[in-house]
Design a protein around this motif. Structure first.
Motif, PDB file in Angstrom:
ATOM      1  N   ASN A  10      27.626  -0.769 -16.366  1.00  0.00           N
ATOM      2  CA  ASN A  10      28.748  -1.621 -16.740  1.00  0.00           C
ATOM      3  C   ASN A  10      29.597  -1.010 -17.851  1.00  0.00           C
ATOM      4  OD1 ASN A  10      26.700  -1.883 -18.616  1.00  0.00           O
ATOM      5  ND2 ASN A  10      27.218  -3.987 -19.110  1.00  0.00           N
ATOM      6  N   LYS A  11      29.121   0.066 -18.489  1.00  0.00           N
ATOM      7  CA  LYS A  11      29.884   0.762 -19.532  1.00  0.00           C
ATOM      8  C   LYS A  11      30.399   2.114 -19.055  1.00  0.00           C
ATOM      9  CE  LYS A  11      27.167  -1.322 -23.259  1.00  0.00           C
ATOM     10  NZ  LYS A  11      26.302  -1.034 -24.430  1.00  0.00           N
ATOM     11  N   GLU A  12      30.503   2.262 -17.751  1.00  0.00           N
ATOM     12  CA  GLU A  12      30.894   3.563 -17.213  1.00  0.00           C
ATOM     13  C   GLU A  12      32.304   3.951 -17.653  1.00  0.00           C
ATOM     14  OE1 GLU A  12      30.997   5.807 -12.859  1.00  0.00           O
ATOM     15  OE2 GLU A  12      30.869   3.623 -13.004  1.00  0.00           O
ATOM     16  N   VAL A  13      33.231   2.995 -17.604  1.00  0.00           N
ATOM     17  CA  VAL A  13      34.612   3.296 -17.993  1.00  0.00           C
ATOM     18  C   VAL A  13      34.714   3.553 -19.487  1.00  0.00           C
ATOM     19  CG1 VAL A  13      36.987   2.420 -17.953  1.00  0.00           C
ATOM     20  CG2 VAL A  13      35.422   1.900 -16.069  1.00  0.00           C
ATOM     21  N   GLU A  14      33.893   2.896 -20.273  1.00  0.00           N
ATOM     22  CA  GLU A  14      33.951   3.066 -21.728  1.00  0.00           C
ATOM     23  C   GLU A  14      33.372   4.404 -22.171  1.00  0.00           C
ATOM     24  OE1 GLU A  14      32.198  -0.262 -23.696  1.00  0.00           O
ATOM     25  OE2 GLU A  14      32.783  -1.663 -22.121  1.00  0.00           O
ATOM     26  N   ASP A  15      32.402   4.916 -21.433  1.00  0.00           N
ATOM     27  CA  ASP A  15      31.706   6.122 -21.860  1.00  0.00           C
ATOM     28  C   ASP A  15      32.281   7.405 -21.273  1.00  0.00           C
ATOM     29  OD1 ASP A  15      30.058   4.474 -23.284  1.00  0.00           O
ATOM     30  OD2 ASP A  15      28.460   4.441 -21.772  1.00  0.00           O
ATOM     31  N   GLN A  16      33.049   7.295 -20.179  1.00  0.00           N
ATOM     32  CA  GLN A  16      33.535   8.530 -19.565  1.00  0.00           C
ATOM     33  C   GLN A  16      34.627   9.174 -20.422  1.00  0.00           C
ATOM     34  OE1 GLN A  16      34.822   7.316 -15.712  1.00  0.00           O
ATOM     35  NE2 GLN A  16      36.612   6.191 -16.437  1.00  0.00           N
ATOM     36  N   TRP A  17      34.691  10.509 -20.379  1.00  0.00           N
ATOM     37  CA  TRP A  17      35.567  11.247 -21.285  1.00  0.00           C
ATOM     38  C   TRP A  17      37.005  11.305 -20.801  1.00  0.00           C
ATOM     39  CZ3 TRP A  17      38.030  15.781 -19.705  1.00  0.00           C
ATOM     40  CH2 TRP A  17      37.607  16.291 -18.466  1.00  0.00           C
ATOM     41  N   ILE A  18      37.261  11.045 -19.524  1.00  0.00           N
ATOM     42  CA  ILE A  18      38.621  11.031 -18.997  1.00  0.00           C
ATOM     43  C   ILE A  18      38.760   9.819 -18.074  1.00  0.00           C
ATOM     44  CG2 ILE A  18      38.009  12.508 -17.043  1.00  0.00           C
ATOM     45  CD1 ILE A  18      40.849  13.692 -17.230  1.00  0.00           C
TER      46      ILE A  18
ATOM     47  N   GLU B 198      41.722   7.487 -15.667  1.00  0.00           N
ATOM     48  CA  GLU B 198      43.038   7.417 -15.046  1.00  0.00           C
ATOM     49  C   GLU B 198      43.808   6.243 -15.637  1.00  0.00           C
ATOM     50  OE1 GLU B 198      45.057   7.044 -10.580  1.00  0.00           O
ATOM     51  OE2 GLU B 198      42.877   7.035 -10.866  1.00  0.00           O
ATOM     52  N   VAL B 199      45.074   6.497 -16.002  1.00  0.00           N
ATOM     53  CA  VAL B 199      45.934   5.485 -16.605  1.00  0.00           C
ATOM     54  C   VAL B 199      47.007   5.109 -15.598  1.00  0.00           C
ATOM     55  CG1 VAL B 199      47.496   4.964 -18.526  1.00  0.00           C
ATOM     56  CG2 VAL B 199      45.490   6.402 -18.903  1.00  0.00           C
ATOM     57  N   PRO B 200      47.284   3.803 -15.407  1.00  0.00           N
ATOM     58  CA  PRO B 200      48.341   3.403 -14.473  1.00  0.00           C
ATOM     59  C   PRO B 200      49.696   3.946 -14.896  1.00  0.00           C
ATOM     60  CG  PRO B 200      46.943   1.524 -15.047  1.00  0.00           C
ATOM     61  CD  PRO B 200      46.557   2.646 -15.955  1.00  0.00           C
ATOM     62  N   ALA B 201      50.598   4.113 -13.916  1.00  0.00           N
ATOM     63  CA  ALA B 201      51.913   4.681 -14.204  1.00  0.00           C
ATOM     64  C   ALA B 201      52.769   3.730 -15.028  1.00  0.00           C
ATOM     65  CB  ALA B 201      52.626   5.043 -12.892  1.00  0.00           C
ATOM     66  N   ASN B 202      52.588   2.432 -14.841  1.00  0.00           N
ATOM     67  CA  ASN B 202      53.402   1.455 -15.573  1.00  0.00           C
ATOM     68  C   ASN B 202      52.738   0.984 -16.863  1.00  0.00           C
ATOM     69  OD1 ASN B 202      51.328   0.137 -14.350  1.00  0.00           O
ATOM     70  ND2 ASN B 202      52.550  -1.566 -13.563  1.00  0.00           N
ATOM     71  N   ALA B 203      51.750   1.713 -17.352  1.00  0.00           N
ATOM     72  CA  ALA B 203      51.038   1.312 -18.570  1.00  0.00           C
ATOM     73  C   ALA B 203      51.879   1.623 -19.798  1.00  0.00           C
ATOM     74  CB  ALA B 203      49.689   2.023 -18.659  1.00  0.00           C
TER      75      ALA B 203
ATOM     76  N   HIS C 153      48.440   2.420 -24.380  1.00  0.00           N
ATOM     77  CA  HIS C 153      47.398   1.837 -23.516  1.00  0.00           C
ATOM     78  C   HIS C 153      46.090   2.613 -23.666  1.00  0.00           C
ATOM     79  CE1 HIS C 153      45.580  -0.115 -20.044  1.00  0.00           C
ATOM     80  NE2 HIS C 153      45.240   1.084 -19.596  1.00  0.00           N
ATOM     81  N   ASP C 154      45.014   1.872 -23.970  1.00  0.00           N
ATOM     82  CA  ASP C 154      43.698   2.479 -24.147  1.00  0.00           C
ATOM     83  C   ASP C 154      42.761   1.901 -23.089  1.00  0.00           C
ATOM     84  OD1 ASP C 154      41.374   3.648 -24.930  1.00  0.00           O
ATOM     85  OD2 ASP C 154      41.346   2.833 -26.972  1.00  0.00           O
ATOM     86  N   PRO C 155      42.458   2.631 -22.017  1.00  0.00           N
ATOM     87  CA  PRO C 155      41.599   2.073 -20.952  1.00  0.00           C
ATOM     88  C   PRO C 155      40.183   1.754 -21.433  1.00  0.00           C
ATOM     89  CG  PRO C 155      41.991   4.417 -20.612  1.00  0.00           C
ATOM     90  CD  PRO C 155      42.894   3.994 -21.716  1.00  0.00           C
ATOM     91  N   ARG C 156      39.680   2.524 -22.375  1.00  0.00           N
ATOM     92  CA  ARG C 156      38.343   2.238 -22.896  1.00  0.00           C
ATOM     93  C   ARG C 156      38.327   0.906 -23.637  1.00  0.00           C
ATOM     94  NH1 ARG C 156      35.944   7.427 -25.880  1.00  0.00           N
ATOM     95  NH2 ARG C 156      34.146   6.020 -25.815  1.00  0.00           N
ATOM     96  N   LYS C 157      39.383   0.651 -24.427  1.00  0.00           N
ATOM     97  CA  LYS C 157      39.457  -0.622 -25.152  1.00  0.00           C
ATOM     98  C   LYS C 157      39.637  -1.791 -24.184  1.00  0.00           C
ATOM     99  CE  LYS C 157      41.945  -2.946 -28.904  1.00  0.00           C
ATOM    100  NZ  LYS C 157      42.165  -4.176 -28.133  1.00  0.00           N
TER     101      LYS C 157
END
Length: 313
Positions: free
Chosen positions: A142-150, A152-157, A161-165
């Protein structure tokens, strides 16, 4: 030398270790209790009560000690200890039976819909790592997105924008929601009467506001609290001509819509064509009889005209 007197006095002083009763004593070594089912000897009871009670106590203790010496023992620093067997006497409960745990909202919904409970595994397969990882906890799935080093960010972000946060905030929100539901379930289980009282009060408040006076002139129940925040909005008695016209048109439109709703709809097997409306349209409101006379008159005039023309020829 006759020692019978000495033996008799010794036997009277020291009674036998074997207790003989008409009904054997009920010895429960597990509870260290002895029950004497024999009836009371009224003569000895009335003659000397203290001696009678001591005799009964002596027989019970002697029977209990005799049963204890037959039990297996185990050594200890204080000496041999007897291993007591499980109790055989059925004693009543000191407290009432615990109440069944009330069901949560999900458990009640699952029982109504027939949903079976499934226990989720603590491990889940990770396709990228090709190994079993924890579903929750440290380095959980459940913490996969928080722990990964890279990520993908949406184009309209946004720029910041911080995907981990975002993933962390979503997980914290789920945890807070689950904790709130758990606290509600615990409170409902601790005070089921309070939850039922709140439900009754809510239902009563709903029924109060269903009347025209919003419950103002309804009969009050004993101990009922005064309702707050329930007001009825009254229209002003004096209005302008335009406002009265708009209100009247709105009322007429509502009445017309209600009349259309209550109008009988034709059954499915009937024709789609509204014959009555078609006749009214063709006759211009005069009816089917006038339409039939007009059609008959038109055919006769057409035929006579044709004959006259033929006569001229």
């Amino acid at each position: 030398m006759d020692v019978s007197n000495i033996l008799a006095s010794h036997a009277a002083k020291y009674q036998s270790v074997t207790v003989e009763k008409e009904t054997p004593l009920d010895v429960d070594a597990g509870f260290l209790t002895v029950t004497d089912p024999n009836p009371i000897d009224e003569e000895s009871y009335n003659e000397n009560l203290e001696e009678h009670l001591q005799s009964l106590a002596r027989d019970g203790v002697q029977a209990l000690l005799a049963s204890l010496f037959t039990l297996p023992t185990r050594p200890s620093p204080d000496g041999p200890l007897a291993q007591l067997p499980p109790p055989t006497t059925q004693l009543p409960r000191a407290k009432p039976l615990p109440q069944p745990k009330p069901k949560t909202k999900w458990e009640a919904f699952a029982a109504a819909k027939g949903i079976q409970k499934k226990v989720r595994d603590k491990k889940v397969w990770d396709e990228e790592k090709q190994e079993w990882v924890n579903r929750w906890g440290r380095h959980g799935k459940n913490k996969e997105v928080e722990d990964q080093w890279i990520t993908e960010v949406p184009a309209n972000a946004d720029v910041d924008h911080d995907p981990r946060k975002v993933a962390r905030d979503a997980r914290k929100t789920r945890i807070a929601k689950n904790e709130k539901k758990h606290a509600q379930n615990v409170a409902r289980a601790a005070n089921p009467r309070d939850a039922r009282k709140q439900e009754i009060d809510k239902t009563l408040a709903t029924t109060r506001i269903s009347t025209a006076s919003m419950g103002k002139f309804d009969r009050k129940l004993e101990g009922e609290k005064k309702m707050r925040g329930v007001k009825r909005k009254f229209e002003p008695t004096e209005k302008s001509v335009d406002e009265e016209a708009k209100a009247s048109l709105a009322l007429l439109s509502r009445l017309d819509s209600d009349a259309k709703k209550t109008r009988r709809e034709p059954p499915a097997e009937e024709s789609v064509l509204n014959t009555r409306k078609a006749v009214r349209f063709a006759s211009k409101g005069r009816g089917a009889l006038a339409l039939a006379k007009e059609a008959a008159g038109g055919r006769s005039s057409k035929g006579s005209k044709g004959r006259r023309i033929g006569g001229k020829r």
